[in-house]
Design an enzyme around this catalytic site. Structure first.
Site, PDB file in Angstrom:
ATOM      1  N   ASP A   1     126.573  52.981  -2.306  1.00 38.36           N
ATOM      2  CA  ASP A   1     125.229  53.504  -2.399  1.00 38.36           C
ATOM      3  C   ASP A   1     124.368  52.387  -2.993  1.00 38.36           C
ATOM      4  OD1 ASP A   1     123.117  55.349  -2.681  1.00 38.36           O
ATOM      5  OD2 ASP A   1     123.634  55.570  -4.795  1.00 38.36           O
TER       6      ASP A   1
ATOM      7  N   THR B   1     120.798  52.807  -4.825  1.00 37.25           N
ATOM      8  CA  THR B   1     120.065  53.085  -6.047  1.00 37.25           C
ATOM      9  C   THR B   1     121.003  53.582  -7.133  1.00 37.25           C
ATOM     10  OG1 THR B   1     118.368  53.820  -4.574  1.00 37.25           O
ATOM     11  CG2 THR B   1     117.995  54.180  -6.900  1.00 37.25           C
TER      12      THR B   1
ATOM     13  N   ARG C   1     111.400  42.108  -2.885  1.00 37.06           N
ATOM     14  CA  ARG C   1     110.555  42.934  -2.044  1.00 37.06           C
ATOM     15  C   ARG C   1     109.132  42.401  -2.169  1.00 37.06           C
ATOM     16  NH1 ARG C   1     110.649  49.247  -2.880  1.00 37.06           N
ATOM     17  NH2 ARG C   1     112.842  48.738  -3.026  1.00 37.06           N
TER      18      ARG C   1
ATOM     19  N   ASN D   1     123.701  62.849  -4.132  1.00 34.26           N
ATOM     20  CA  ASN D   1     123.665  62.594  -2.695  1.00 34.26           C
ATOM     21  C   ASN D   1     124.869  61.792  -2.225  1.00 34.26           C
ATOM     22  OD1 ASN D   1     122.684  60.452  -4.205  1.00 34.26           O
ATOM     23  ND2 ASN D   1     121.658  59.570  -2.438  1.00 34.26           N
TER      24      ASN D   1
ATOM     25  N   THR E   1     122.259  53.689   2.225  1.00 32.06           N
ATOM     26  CA  THR E   1     121.190  54.043   1.312  1.00 32.06           C
ATOM     27  C   THR E   1     120.198  54.983   1.975  1.00 32.06           C
ATOM     28  OG1 THR E   1     119.318  53.187   0.074  1.00 32.06           O
ATOM     29  CG2 THR E   1     120.037  51.893   1.932  1.00 32.06           C
TER      30      THR E   1
ATOM     31  N   PHE F   1      98.922  55.299   0.859  1.00 31.58           N
ATOM     32  CA  PHE F   1     100.071  54.638   1.484  1.00 31.58           C
ATOM     33  C   PHE F   1     100.843  55.651   2.319  1.00 31.58           C
ATOM     34  CE2 PHE F   1     104.382  53.182   1.787  1.00 31.58           C
ATOM     35  CZ  PHE F   1     104.224  51.833   2.052  1.00 31.58           C
TER      36      PHE F   1
END
EC number: 7.6.2.1
Lengths: 330, 1223
Positions: free
Chosen positions: B422, B424, B683, B894, B764, B626
């Site tokens: 995963d 995060t 990023r 999750n 992810t 956004f």
């Protein structure tokens, strides 16, 4: 030759951060799996050394053992076939079953070498399955010790009772007691054969009752082997005690007695024996064995030979490895 | 605190957000509402009316959940069933039952071990389930404020909640069940929800209540509140909801945005009111979870096969025994008068043959190691203890250590081939850091990345080494030339000179260390550049651009300031962590965003001319929100002088498309910076602005306002158009790069794991760009990799036609595969990036195979936007397709599906929920511990268990076969050579401790060697249980030696000086002694690591046998049976006994010893070589060789940090080569 070995103990102790206060070093090492350890590595030097060592230990042991074994003298005489009269040769079973035919037989043994007392007398039976399960379990240890006081003889099947009365000693083993007898004549006089103390002391003291007398024994329609003197307690019936120690293999010797005088070389011993025991119906063999003993026991070349063989192969292997190592160093 | 949040409450968020990706879908949900009341949509919830809920069809389960496997009633049958699913246990049950009919050994000797073995295993199960129960109770006993009548809210346990209850959930609390949102602390009924436990997404989601229930925002209002909800039945779909609310005689349609799901968290909102619609096991998240499957390791499965094999051997020899006994009985035995077989009551041969079969079946049961399972269980618990206690896997920050939650997968750790991770919370800390920026074409913040540094360092080392070697040969000039080349290599030299920090990097070798500790670290800000820091930016030549850049950063967002603990530093909350990072950065640069009201943004900024802090207000005219399709966000603001600006930030491609011709001044420089940032896994967001004339603004404003007020389907389109009109002719300012901060040690760990040959897949829920960034940051992706992207084009997605989508995906897969096949000779590895929607189709059964074939040939695979169910599905598919061991690691709810589905599930015991940990087999406080867990503990445990199983089988075969050989000498009568108690103690007492010490303490190589890449290659050792002919013969030889040697030596002549002859009791005791010695010495041959514990156990076991004989022999004959005084009276005093023992042990083990020696000499395995090298201290004396071996094994890897360095080095070398040739 020994120079090739180096120390193999490469211990490595990792330092462990000490946590709260005085933590036991051992516990923490244990938990961190970092206990000091020896890690033998089979380096060529070690391999060669180990093989050489094996050789140097085994060959002397083997030689000593073999020597001891060779020092034991043994006279073996198979008599079951020869003791059957000519007319019964075709039907040995009927001979052995016919009670009217006299069973006595005479054998002549020649002593080749000087035999030192005590000389042990054994009878040897071949192809006799004393280790058959049905046979082995057909006894009652409790009854042997306590006699009639002990009632539960169900384990003795099919020889637990006769005419509604219990048998002491019950079971197939006792029932098939070996009953050939031997008398030894040396020259003119009878050799004294000591038949005491041939059974294990523990058996006499703890397994066979001192006050248990044979009862209702060999009274049935089928008579197996020997009879017992009902006036002698089981604890003193050493023939029975020896017989009751069932053998592990289908070919076995059992001790009969001891000759407690030396026999010179070229002595001739005449054995008068009663050939009572039936081995003819199942093709068994009967042998009389007279043997001296060493610290090793009876004659047993196998052990010594095996030691010598293993030792010498170890030496050869070490040489092979040495050659390989020289030719092909790491 | 309370006051400030009330202040926030006044902001009408609905006005702020002009675009809305989250607005109620009033149009397209209408058809679904028709379904209500039909099958599948029959749920009726009476809100706030407890008396109505008792009625039959509306009685729903309460809110307690249960994850336990058993309860009090079902424990015994279920756990027993589990136990007897094991073949060996079943066999022993059978044997125990048969022993009641006829048995060659005492019944207790069969039943007692079985009871112990099964009992221990069941206790273990019970304890594990107990912990699960405690965890459930912990969850069920959380409290929530629930309405108790008359407008009073009282604390209620979660488990006591029932459907229809009204609850009030406060900020940062979890929702106790699936709720219908009635109202929130905000006036417009919006609330923010963090769904990390559901889908792993960290950005907050807006949920909004119905207009009708807006008024219910005080406790007292609920006194009279009555409503009825008619909705769908419980189902696992997280993103759908269909229902109606009947309230005040009106029916309102409901949609997913009014539903708050269990396990998600309320954020940025003081409180919400909600009605429970699904409770307990009906909630969507519980429905989404799958039951924990009981996992078994490969070795355990292989062990079953071995047991089957032994079982068939057992059947064969039992058959031989029974047939043999019948044959003997028919032919010879009748004549053996001493057996009295002719008695009529005796059984017929066939029947007795059958009995004989059963007897043999029980007797040779020693072939099947009953205590194997229990020993393995003990060993695994101890191994797990070692894993738990390992101080090198102890996290001092959280004070947590690794926890092996299920111990039966220890050895599987050493077999992992594919790692599914995963993102995060697992790889990243869910925290953004401002790292670098490029303003007006100049890059700020450390320009040199670690890969370059490591590569240049390596180059220099190599050159150094070369120099020496060539110096020796005398041609010094040549090498000086070469040395100069390497230094003159432009990219390095420039970087080193340009950047002071580069030297720090070089010295420390690790940027992560050098950045920390010099100054007080600001969370979210990891930027060091003296040109900008400490207000030095005011001396920059391009001051205007720099200022604008900071202003965009400080104004273009949706964040809210929160008072921090420091007086002058604020903290921020925003929809995404990137925005928080930007706000913190701008604060650090002197543009502190300190207040937001409905229409005004207040900045405390540094005035470059005066050098003082001034407070400036900007009027927020519009906010163009956004959205994932727009990929940009803009604000229209006017400053104090009335100048109107459009400030825009967004994805670089989107911004570059909208630049004005005069705004492209820095585009080229910025683009090159962008790519280098992207390679570092940062990023990036591009910043731009536009000056707007008052007149232009007025004109646009009217259009935009009109679009905003339009109602109907065309609204969004109009808004889109209107925004396009103003978001153009932008002037590029630069880009900012944030780092999704990786957890400590993650890149290094991934590097090591990659070198150990693991394939790493990233799964992810985040969007593609983020996933790719992280891929770069973790070195899973690198610039020269060939990337395959599989995704659904937008038209295909909108058409929603299965067939078309499938064809598209299939086409993509096939073309990628084609490229891969044709390009396979190239050295550059492949990477695959898959989108969640595309994945769903790609995992359909018909194209699944092709997809997985492609995926398994790629060095790394990244799956983005995947749902929890999909994660589990991928895991299962990968497991089934590749057949290799799959490890899944995750931290949130999750990931639970994936963790449970994988062969090994690992949970990160982070700060967030415990669901992943609860479902996992191992829990780690940090991702980086995975390296040690897999490579050290996995390696060790695997070696230990496999050696142990092998040895266990060996020792039982030795014992079992001697029993069989003896049968040959007893006419298959079923007589046992050994005393019953010898046999019983064999597995329990006399041979169990050494084998356990083997399984617990064995270390073929020390841990630090394991961690070096050299040995990781040797991770895959051959499992010795694979038929190894040599060993089989050796075993057999060993058994025969034991048997025959005894046979020949002990019979028929006397074995003692006193002329005594050995009988069955002596024979048994001597033979058994030989077995004990052989078996225990054999283990000493296998073990390579002796601590005093091993010595104690091995030699102690042998001593124990003699002690046992003494004690047993001293008992009265009624108890000691064949053991009575056997050692004291007879065999102990016979020299032959000791000599036989020595001979037999040596002869039996010599073949095995020679085998080991020959293998080590001529065909050494990796661990042998290492042991020997360590032994001769070659690793110290011949360091170069050691390192060379290491490097050789490194070259295999395609991903990870070292692979990147490798690639860099080779590209440098190429460049050098070219230069040299040109000269």
């Amino acid at each position: 030759m020994w120079g090739g070995s180096t120390s193999s103990d490469s211990t490595r102790v990792r330092s462990i951060p000490i946590r709260s206060g005085q933590c036991k070093a051992f516990l923490s090492q244990f938990k961190q799996q970092s206990l000091p350890a020896c890690k033998p590595v089979l380096t060529p030097a070690w391999v060669i050394a180990i093989h050489l060592l094996l050789g140097f230990v085994f060959i002397p042991i083997g030689l000593v053992t073999l020597h001891a074994s060779r020092g034991v003298l043994e006279i073996v005489d198979r008599y079951d076939a020869d003791c059957v009269p000519e007319e019964f040769k075709g039907n040995k079973v009927s001979y052995i079953k016919d009670t009217s035919v006299p069973k006595n037989c005479t054998r002549i043994l020649k002593v080749h070498k000087y035999m030192k007392a005590p000389i042990y007398i054994y009878y040897q039976l071949d192809n006799y399955y004393q280790n058959h399960r049905r046979y082995v379990k057909s006894r009652s240890d409790q009854q042997l010790l306590h006699g009639l006081k002990y009632n539960d003889t169900s384990s003795c099947k099919p020889e637990e009772s006769n005419n509604g009365l219990p048998i002491v000693p019950c079971g197939l083993i006792a029932w098939s007691l070996f009953n050939d007898t031997y008398t030894f004549i040396h020259g003119t006089a009878e050799l004294r054969v000591n038949r005491k103390n041939i059974a294990w002391k523990s058996d006499r003291d703890h397994k066979f009752g001192k006050h248990v007398y044979p009862f209702n024994f060999q009274n049935g329609t089928l008579i197996g082997g020997g009879k017992l003197d009902p006036n002698i307690p089981l604890g003193d019936q050493e023939d029975l005690i020896v017989w009751m120690r069932t053998s592990a293999l289908p070919s076995f010797r059992k001790i009969y007695g001891r000759i407690e005088e030396d026999l010179e070389a070229d002595d001739v011993i005449v054995v008068h024996l009663m050939n009572n025991y039936n081995t003819y119906s199942f093709g068994g063999k009967k042998k009389l064995v007279i043997s001296t003993s060493s610290w090793l026991g009876g004659r047993n070349d196998f052990l010594g030979v095996a030691y010598i063989f293993v030792g010498s192969s170890a030496v050869i292997l070490s040489l092979v490895f040495l050659l390989l190592h020289v030719k092909n160093p790491r | 605190m309370q006051k400030s949040s009330r202040k926030k409450g006044k902001i009408r968020w609905s006005k702020l957000y002009s675009f809305s990706c989250f607005q109620p879908h009033t149009i397209d949900t209408v058809p679904a509402q028709d379904l209500i009341g039909k099958i599948g949509f029959s749920r009726v919830v009476f809100c706030n009316q407890p008396q109505l809920r008792k009625m039959k069809p509306y009685k729903y389960a309460n809110n307690s959940i249960s994850t336990t496997k058993y309860n009090v009633a079902t424990f015994l049958p279920k756990a027993l069933f589990e136990q007897f699913r094991r073949v060996a246990n079943l066999y022993f049950l059978l044997a125990a039952l048969l022993s009641f009919t006829s048995s060659p050994v005492k019944r207790e000797t069969l039943i007692v071990p079985l009871v112990i073995v099964v009992g221990i295993s069941m206790i273990k199960e019970a304890v594990e389930d107990w912990y699960r129960l405690l965890q459930d109770m912990n969850v069920n006993n959380r409290t929530v404020k629930a309405h108790a009548g008359n407008g009073i809210f009282v604390d209620k346990f979660w488990r006591e909640l029932s459907v229809g209850d009204v609850v009030k959930v406060n900020k940062n609390e979890y929702f106790p069940s699936d709720l219908l949102l009635l109202s929130s602390s905000y006036e417009d009924g919006a609330c923010y929800v963090e769904t990390m436990n559901l889908d792993g997404e960290t950005n907050l989601k807006i949920k909004r209540c119905l207009e009708a229930t807006l008024g219910l925002n005080e406790d007292e209002e609920f006194n009279q509140f009555r409503a009825t909800i008619r909705c769908e039945d419980p189902n696992p779909s997280l993103y759908t909801f269909v229902g109606n609310l009947e309230f005040q005689d009106q029916t309102h349609p409901l949609c997913p945005s009014q539903v708050l799901l269990r396990d998600s968290k309320l954020r940025n909102t003081d409180f919400v009111y909600g009605v429970v619609i699904f409770s307990g096991n009906d909630t969507k998240v519980v429905r989404n979870s799958t039951r924990a499957p009981s996992k078994r390791s490969q070795i355990e499965r292989k062990m079953d096969k071995v047991i089957y094999l032994l079982f068939s051997v057992l059947l064969v020899i039992s058959l031989i025994t029974s047939i043999g006994s019948v044959l003997f009985m028919k032919s010879d035995m009748v004549q053996w008068w001493y057996l009295r077989l002719q008695d009529p009551e005796d059984p017929k041969p066939v029947k007795s043959g059958f009995q004989q079969f059963i007897r043999a079946f029980i007797l040779y049961g020693y072939l099947i190691p009953i205590s194997l399972y229990v020993s393995i269980e003990i060993v695994k618990v101890l191994q797990a203890m070692f894993i738990n206690k390992d101080i090198e896997m102890y996290d001092q920050v959280t004070c947590k250590s690794v926890e092996a939650r299920t111990s039966n997968l220890n050895e599987e750790l050493g077999q992992v081939e594919i790692l599914l991770s995963d993102k995060t919370g697992t790889l990243t800390c869910n925290q953004m850091e401002f790292r670098k920026c490029s303003i007006a074409g100049i890059s700020y913040g450390g320009a040199l990345n670690e890969v370059d540094l490591a590569a240049s360092k390596r180059m220099n080392n190599d050159v150094e080494a070369n120099r020496f070697s060539i110096e020796n040969s005398g041609s010094t000039s040549q090498i000086f030339e070469m040395f100069e080349f390497s230094l003159a290599d432009s990219s390095i030299q420039k970087a080193v000179l340009e950047d002071q920090e580069g030297l720090d990097f070089l010295n420390s070798g690790n940027s992560r260390i050098s950045n920390v500790g010099k100054e007080t670290v600001v969370k979210g800000f990891n930027f060091r550049d003296d040109r900008l820091m400490n207000n030095q930016w005011i001396y920059r030549s391009d001051l205007f651009n720099v200022t604008m850049f900071f202003i965009v950063m400080a104004l273009c967002h949706t964040g809210i300031p929160v008072e921090g603990d420091e007086t002058d530093k604020l903290k921020y909350e925003a929809e995404s962590p990137e925005e928080v990072a930007f706000l913190i950065a701008s604060q650090e640069f002197g543009f502190q965003f300190c207040q937001r009201t409905q229409s005004i943004l207040v900045l405390k900024e540094l005035d470059p001319s005066s050098g003082k802090k001034v407070k400036r207000e900007y009027k927020l005219l519009h906010l163009l929100e956004f959205c994932s399709s727009r990929k940009r966000m803009s604000v229209v603001v006017s400053d104090e002088e009335g100048k109107i600006f459009l400030l825009c930030k967004g994805a670089d491609s989107v911004i570059f498309d909208r630049l004005a011709d005069n705004g492209r001044a820095y585009q080229q420089a910025t683009t090159s910076h962008l790519s280098s940032y992207a390679e570092d896994g940062l990023r990036t967001l591009a910043f731009a602005y536009r000056r707007i004339d008052q007149a232009d603004y007025e004109q646009w404003n009217s259009i935009f306002t009109k679009a905003k007020t339009t109602i109907g389907p065309e609204r969004n389109e109009l808004l889109e158009k209107a925004s396009e009109m103003i978001e153009k002719d932008l002037i590029l300012l630069g880009v900012a790069a944030v780092e999704d901060k990786l957890q400590k040690g993650v890149p290094e760990c991934i590097d090591k794991l990659a070198q150990a040959g693991l394939k790493i897949w990233l799964l992810t829920g985040d969007k593609k760009e983020t996933a790719i960034n992280i891929g770069f940051a973790c070195s899973l992706l690198q610039q020269d990799m060939r990337q395959f992207h599989i995704y659904l084009s937008e038209e295909a997605e909108s058409n929603n036609q299965m067939k078309a989508m499938k064809e598209e995906i299939l086409h993509q897969i096939e073309s990628s595969y084609h490229v891969m096949c044709t390009d396979s000779d190239r050295s550059s590895p492949f990477a695959l990036v898959v989108d969640g929607r595309a994945l769903e189709i790609a995992l359909h059964c018909d194209i699944k195979y092709k997809f997985l074939q492609l995926a398994s040939n790629c060095a790394s695979v990244i799956c983005c936007r995947v749902s929890p169910k999909q994660k589990a599905l991928i895991t299962r598919s990968v497991k089934e397709h590749t057949g290799s061991t799959v490890l899944a690691i995750g931290d949130g709810a999750n990931d639970v599906g994936m963790i449970q589905e994988a062969d090994i599930g690992v949970g990160i015991s982070g700060q967030e929920g415990m669901q992943a940990v609860m479902a996992s087999d191992f829990s780690l406080p940090q991702f980086r511990f995975l390296e040690r867990l897999l490579i050290v503990h996995g390696h060790w445990c695997y070696k230990r268990i496999s050696k142990m199983v092998l040895y266990f089988v060996y020792k039982n075969i030795v014992l079992g076969l001697t029993l069989f050989y003896y049968e040959l000498y007893t006419c298959f009568s079923g007589e046992v050579l050994y005393d019953a108690w010898y046999l019983t103690t064999f597995n329990v007492l006399l041979t169990s401790l050494p084998v356990i010490s083997l399984g617990v303490f064995e270390q073929d190589v020390p841990s630090y060697v394991c961690l070096q890449p050299f040995t990781s290659k040797g991770k895959k050792i051959i499992f010795l249980l694979e038929p190894d002919r040599g060993l089989d013969i050796e075993w057999h030889g060993c058994i025969l030696v034991i048997f025959l040697a005894n046979m020949y030596i002990l019979s028929p002549s006397a074995f003692m000086e006193k002329g005594y002859v050995a009988d069955i009791t002596h024979f048994g005791a001597i033979m058994y002694t030989c077995i004990i010695w052989t078996v225990n010495c054999q283990i000493a041959l296998i073990i390579t690591h002796f601590t005093w514990i091993q010595h104690l156990f091995i030699w102690g076991s042998i001593v124990l046998w003699y002690i046992f004989l003494l004690v047993y022999g001293a008992l009265p004959p009624a108890y000691s049976d064949r053991g009575f005084q056997v050692i004291t009276e007879s065999i102990g005093s016979a020299p032959i006994y000791w000599m036989v023992t020595l001979l037999v042990v040596v002869v039996a083990l010599l073949p095995c010893f020679i085998h080991i020696v020959i293998q080590r000499w001529f065909n050494p395995m990796d661990d042998h070589v290492i042991q020997e090298m360590k032994h001769c201290r070659k690793d110290i004396t011949e360091n170069q060789m050691w390192l060379r071996e290491q490097r050789n094994s490194q070259k295999m890897t395609q991903i990870g940090f070292s692979a990147r360095v490798e690639a860099k080095v080779s590209s440098f070398e190429e460049g050098l080569h070219r230069k040299k040739r040109s000269i």
